[in-house]
Design a protein around this motif. Sequence first.
Motif, PDB file in Angstrom:
ATOM      1  N   PRO A 104      -5.262  56.039  14.415  1.00  0.00           N
ATOM      2  CA  PRO A 104      -5.089  54.584  14.527  1.00  0.00           C
ATOM      3  C   PRO A 104      -6.129  53.822  13.712  1.00  0.00           C
ATOM      4  CG  PRO A 104      -6.123  55.436  16.516  1.00  0.00           C
ATOM      5  CD  PRO A 104      -5.817  56.625  15.645  1.00  0.00           C
ATOM      6  N   ARG A 105      -5.705  53.333  12.565  1.00  0.00           N
ATOM      7  CA  ARG A 105      -6.577  52.526  11.709  1.00  0.00           C
ATOM      8  C   ARG A 105      -5.848  51.226  11.371  1.00  0.00           C
ATOM      9  NH1 ARG A 105      -6.300  57.137   8.362  1.00  0.00           N
ATOM     10  NH2 ARG A 105      -5.312  55.743   6.851  1.00  0.00           N
ATOM     11  N   ALA A 106      -6.620  50.233  10.968  1.00  0.00           N
ATOM     12  CA  ALA A 106      -6.023  48.939  10.641  1.00  0.00           C
ATOM     13  C   ALA A 106      -4.984  49.064   9.530  1.00  0.00           C
ATOM     14  CB  ALA A 106      -7.111  47.944  10.255  1.00  0.00           C
ATOM     15  N   ASP A 107      -5.229  49.949   8.546  1.00  0.00           N
ATOM     16  CA  ASP A 107      -4.295  50.071   7.439  1.00  0.00           C
ATOM     17  C   ASP A 107      -3.067  50.916   7.788  1.00  0.00           C
ATOM     18  OD1 ASP A 107      -5.487  52.548   7.565  1.00  0.00           O
ATOM     19  OD2 ASP A 107      -6.164  52.591   5.483  1.00  0.00           O
ATOM     20  N   SER A 108      -3.001  51.418   9.020  1.00  0.00           N
ATOM     21  CA  SER A 108      -1.809  52.141   9.480  1.00  0.00           C
ATOM     22  C   SER A 108      -0.814  51.215  10.171  1.00  0.00           C
ATOM     23  CB  SER A 108      -2.202  53.263  10.444  1.00  0.00           C
ATOM     24  OG  SER A 108      -3.034  54.207   9.823  1.00  0.00           O
ATOM     25  N   ARG A 109      -1.151  49.939  10.262  1.00  0.00           N
ATOM     26  CA  ARG A 109      -0.289  48.973  10.932  1.00  0.00           C
ATOM     27  C   ARG A 109       0.549  48.193   9.928  1.00  0.00           C
ATOM     28  NH1 ARG A 109      -3.942  47.125  15.667  1.00  0.00           N
ATOM     29  NH2 ARG A 109      -2.743  47.763  17.473  1.00  0.00           N
ATOM     30  N   ARG A 110       1.786  47.941  10.313  1.00  0.00           N
ATOM     31  CA  ARG A 110       2.631  46.968   9.649  1.00  0.00           C
ATOM     32  C   ARG A 110       3.113  46.041  10.749  1.00  0.00           C
ATOM     33  NH1 ARG A 110       0.674  49.586   6.306  1.00  0.00           N
ATOM     34  NH2 ARG A 110       1.423  50.186   4.236  1.00  0.00           N
ATOM     35  N   GLY A 111       2.461  44.904  10.882  1.00  0.00           N
ATOM     36  CA  GLY A 111       2.772  44.017  11.997  1.00  0.00           C
ATOM     37  C   GLY A 111       2.383  44.672  13.310  1.00  0.00           C
ATOM     38  N   LEU A 112       3.342  44.825  14.215  1.00  0.00           N
ATOM     39  CA  LEU A 112       3.095  45.445  15.516  1.00  0.00           C
ATOM     40  C   LEU A 112       3.580  46.890  15.556  1.00  0.00           C
ATOM     41  CD1 LEU A 112       4.016  42.520  17.955  1.00  0.00           C
ATOM     42  CD2 LEU A 112       1.773  43.134  17.009  1.00  0.00           C
ATOM     43  N   SER A 113       3.744  47.517  14.405  1.00  0.00           N
ATOM     44  CA  SER A 113       4.215  48.904  14.336  1.00  0.00           C
ATOM     45  C   SER A 113       3.186  49.779  13.637  1.00  0.00           C
ATOM     46  CB  SER A 113       5.548  48.999  13.593  1.00  0.00           C
ATOM     47  OG  SER A 113       6.563  48.278  14.255  1.00  0.00           O
ATOM     48  N   TRP A 114       3.128  51.051  14.046  1.00  0.00           N
ATOM     49  CA  TRP A 114       2.268  52.039  13.408  1.00  0.00           C
ATOM     50  C   TRP A 114       3.111  52.876  12.449  1.00  0.00           C
ATOM     51  CZ3 TRP A 114      -2.867  51.753  14.159  1.00  0.00           C
ATOM     52  CH2 TRP A 114      -3.328  51.101  15.306  1.00  0.00           C
ATOM     53  N   LEU A 115       2.579  53.145  11.258  1.00  0.00           N
ATOM     54  CA  LEU A 115       3.281  53.961  10.271  1.00  0.00           C
ATOM     55  C   LEU A 115       2.333  54.982   9.674  1.00  0.00           C
ATOM     56  CD1 LEU A 115       5.357  51.297   8.280  1.00  0.00           C
ATOM     57  CD2 LEU A 115       6.244  52.986   9.888  1.00  0.00           C
ATOM     58  N   CYS A 116       2.821  56.219   9.518  1.00  0.00           N
ATOM     59  CA  CYS A 116       2.034  57.230   8.822  1.00  0.00           C
ATOM     60  C   CYS A 116       2.025  56.905   7.329  1.00  0.00           C
ATOM     61  CB  CYS A 116       2.601  58.625   9.073  1.00  0.00           C
ATOM     62  SG  CYS A 116       4.195  58.932   8.269  1.00  0.00           S
ATOM     63  N   GLN A 117       1.164  57.565   6.589  1.00  0.00           N
ATOM     64  CA  GLN A 117       1.017  57.274   5.165  1.00  0.00           C
ATOM     65  C   GLN A 117       2.314  57.521   4.404  1.00  0.00           C
ATOM     66  OE1 GLN A 117      -2.156  59.462   3.316  1.00  0.00           O
ATOM     67  NE2 GLN A 117      -2.078  58.297   1.410  1.00  0.00           N
ATOM     68  N   GLY A 118       3.022  58.599   4.755  1.00  0.00           N
ATOM     69  CA  GLY A 118       4.254  58.924   4.044  1.00  0.00           C
ATOM     70  C   GLY A 118       5.347  57.892   4.268  1.00  0.00           C
ATOM     71  N   CYS A 119       5.580  57.523   5.544  1.00  0.00           N
ATOM     72  CA  CYS A 119       6.645  56.563   5.857  1.00  0.00           C
ATOM     73  C   CYS A 119       6.286  55.172   5.342  1.00  0.00           C
ATOM     74  CB  CYS A 119       6.900  56.529   7.363  1.00  0.00           C
ATOM     75  SG  CYS A 119       7.615  58.064   8.016  1.00  0.00           S
ATOM     76  N   ALA A 120       5.012  54.785   5.447  1.00  0.00           N
ATOM     77  CA  ALA A 120       4.586  53.492   4.920  1.00  0.00           C
ATOM     78  C   ALA A 120       4.774  53.442   3.415  1.00  0.00           C
ATOM     79  CB  ALA A 120       3.133  53.233   5.290  1.00  0.00           C
ATOM     80  N   ASP A 124       6.946  50.672   1.442  1.00  0.00           N
ATOM     81  CA  ASP A 124       6.250  49.803   0.499  1.00  0.00           C
ATOM     82  C   ASP A 124       6.794  49.961  -0.921  1.00  0.00           C
ATOM     83  OD1 ASP A 124       4.702  48.918   2.594  1.00  0.00           O
ATOM     84  OD2 ASP A 124       2.975  50.194   2.107  1.00  0.00           O
ATOM     85  N   ALA A 125       7.123  51.203  -1.301  1.00  0.00           N
ATOM     86  CA  ALA A 125       7.629  51.438  -2.652  1.00  0.00           C
ATOM     87  C   ALA A 125       9.008  50.830  -2.860  1.00  0.00           C
ATOM     88  CB  ALA A 125       7.670  52.941  -2.935  1.00  0.00           C
ATOM     89  N   SER A 126       9.749  50.632  -1.776  1.00  0.00           N
ATOM     90  CA  SER A 126      11.100  50.070  -1.901  1.00  0.00           C
ATOM     91  C   SER A 126      11.085  48.582  -2.229  1.00  0.00           C
ATOM     92  CB  SER A 126      11.874  50.283  -0.589  1.00  0.00           C
ATOM     93  OG  SER A 126      11.393  49.411   0.436  1.00  0.00           O
ATOM     94  N   GLY A 127       9.964  47.926  -1.941  1.00  0.00           N
ATOM     95  CA  GLY A 127       9.883  46.494  -2.173  1.00  0.00           C
ATOM     96  C   GLY A 127      10.482  45.652  -1.064  1.00  0.00           C
ATOM     97  N   HIS A 128      11.048  46.277  -0.049  1.00  0.00           N
ATOM     98  CA  HIS A 128      11.636  45.539   1.072  1.00  0.00           C
ATOM     99  C   HIS A 128      10.558  45.166   2.085  1.00  0.00           C
ATOM    100  CE1 HIS A 128      15.544  46.415  -0.504  1.00  0.00           C
ATOM    101  NE2 HIS A 128      15.471  47.712  -0.268  1.00  0.00           N
ATOM    102  N   SER A 129      10.814  44.114   2.844  1.00  0.00           N
ATOM    103  CA  SER A 129       9.893  43.704   3.896  1.00  0.00           C
ATOM    104  C   SER A 129       9.812  44.776   4.975  1.00  0.00           C
ATOM    105  CB  SER A 129      10.373  42.389   4.518  1.00  0.00           C
ATOM    106  OG  SER A 129       9.746  42.154   5.757  1.00  0.00           O
ATOM    107  N   PRO A 130       8.608  45.306   5.269  1.00  0.00           N
ATOM    108  CA  PRO A 130       8.504  46.323   6.327  1.00  0.00           C
ATOM    109  C   PRO A 130       9.048  45.836   7.658  1.00  0.00           C
ATOM    110  CG  PRO A 130       6.470  46.212   5.060  1.00  0.00           C
ATOM    111  CD  PRO A 130       7.307  45.054   4.624  1.00  0.00           C
ATOM    112  N   GLY A 131       8.827  44.562   7.987  1.00  0.00           N
ATOM    113  CA  GLY A 131       9.328  44.037   9.247  1.00  0.00           C
ATOM    114  C   GLY A 131      10.839  44.095   9.339  1.00  0.00           C
ATOM    115  N   MET A 132      11.536  43.715   8.260  1.00  0.00           N
ATOM    116  CA  MET A 132      12.998  43.734   8.259  1.00  0.00           C
ATOM    117  C   MET A 132      13.524  45.164   8.307  1.00  0.00           C
ATOM    118  SD  MET A 132      13.833  40.666   5.545  1.00  0.00           S
ATOM    119  CE  MET A 132      15.614  40.928   5.703  1.00  0.00           C
ATOM    120  N   VAL A 133      12.854  46.062   7.598  1.00  0.00           N
ATOM    121  CA  VAL A 133      13.272  47.474   7.608  1.00  0.00           C
ATOM    122  C   VAL A 133      13.158  48.046   9.022  1.00  0.00           C
ATOM    123  CG1 VAL A 133      12.688  49.788   6.797  1.00  0.00           C
ATOM    124  CG2 VAL A 133      12.732  47.872   5.184  1.00  0.00           C
ATOM    125  N   LEU A 134      12.028  47.804   9.682  1.00  0.00           N
ATOM    126  CA  LEU A 134      11.804  48.358  11.016  1.00  0.00           C
ATOM    127  C   LEU A 134      12.690  47.690  12.056  1.00  0.00           C
ATOM    128  CD1 LEU A 134       7.933  48.789  10.901  1.00  0.00           C
ATOM    129  CD2 LEU A 134       9.691  50.551  10.601  1.00  0.00           C
TER     130      LEU A 134
END
Length: 266
Positions: A104-120, A124-134
């Motif tokens: 659990p680190r600050a850079d593992s958060r996208r809003g109120l969700s936790w993401l591993c490095q691979g999934c994040a 991020d590479a898709s260019g889509h909003s992480p919030g909308m994707v989740l």
Amino acid sequence: MPGTMEVISVCSNSEGGGDLAILASILGQGPRSDLPPAGAKVCQPCGELATWDSEEGRAAGHVHGGEFIGFSPGHANCEFSPYPAHLRRRPYRYCEVCRGRIEPRADSRRGLSWLCQGCAGLIDASGHSPGMVLDELALRRFARIGGHLPHRGEGKVPEAEVGLGDFGEQADVPPPPDWIPQGLYLCVVCGEPRGSAPSPGRGGEIVSRASRCVCDGPACVGCGRPRSHPPVSDHYHRASGTWLHVAYFVGMKRYCDECEPDPSGD
């Protein structure tokens, strides 16, 4: 955009394989907007999916410091001891997509969700909003599960390893900056949260939980200023992301700390 098998290979966690395939589909077509207020998300105490079916339900699931804690079937025990106060000090969280354990680190958060490095990285590479994707991932999970029902008292006991004395302070994870539970606002006088927030009840229903700031508390007999939170009340503590209860005997104190007479008489 990577293919489905390439996405799944990012994480070996078999429980999240189906959700990684859903993620590939969402990223391939682009997430939809204006989705209905329903979803299934990873419950952080136990790592299993839990559901909600309204905006109030989503807010109730996130009421404790932004961590999602389930209150649908199978999650009757996730809301209570030793959670949620001790959850923030556990040295891992569950990735929202693949459900693998992550630090659990600050850079593992996208809003109120936790993401591993691979999934994040994929999002991020898709260019889509992480919030909308989740949000769309949560809705598709909700459809797969078949809806939301209150837990009605059943459910497994979450992992017993999360005792308050098990970890050092370095494991403490604060809530997202400037975030408070939905329905609360900051008092213009003292700056503390007040108002009412949706919160899970004992039977999986949604109840209203009130946060009362120090301005509602009893006055000091010395200076006349509020000296404490109201006795027999709750308030949300922003720094720790927890709800605190004020005992009745707090009202027995007459002075604030500054006006408290010196017991020695000096």
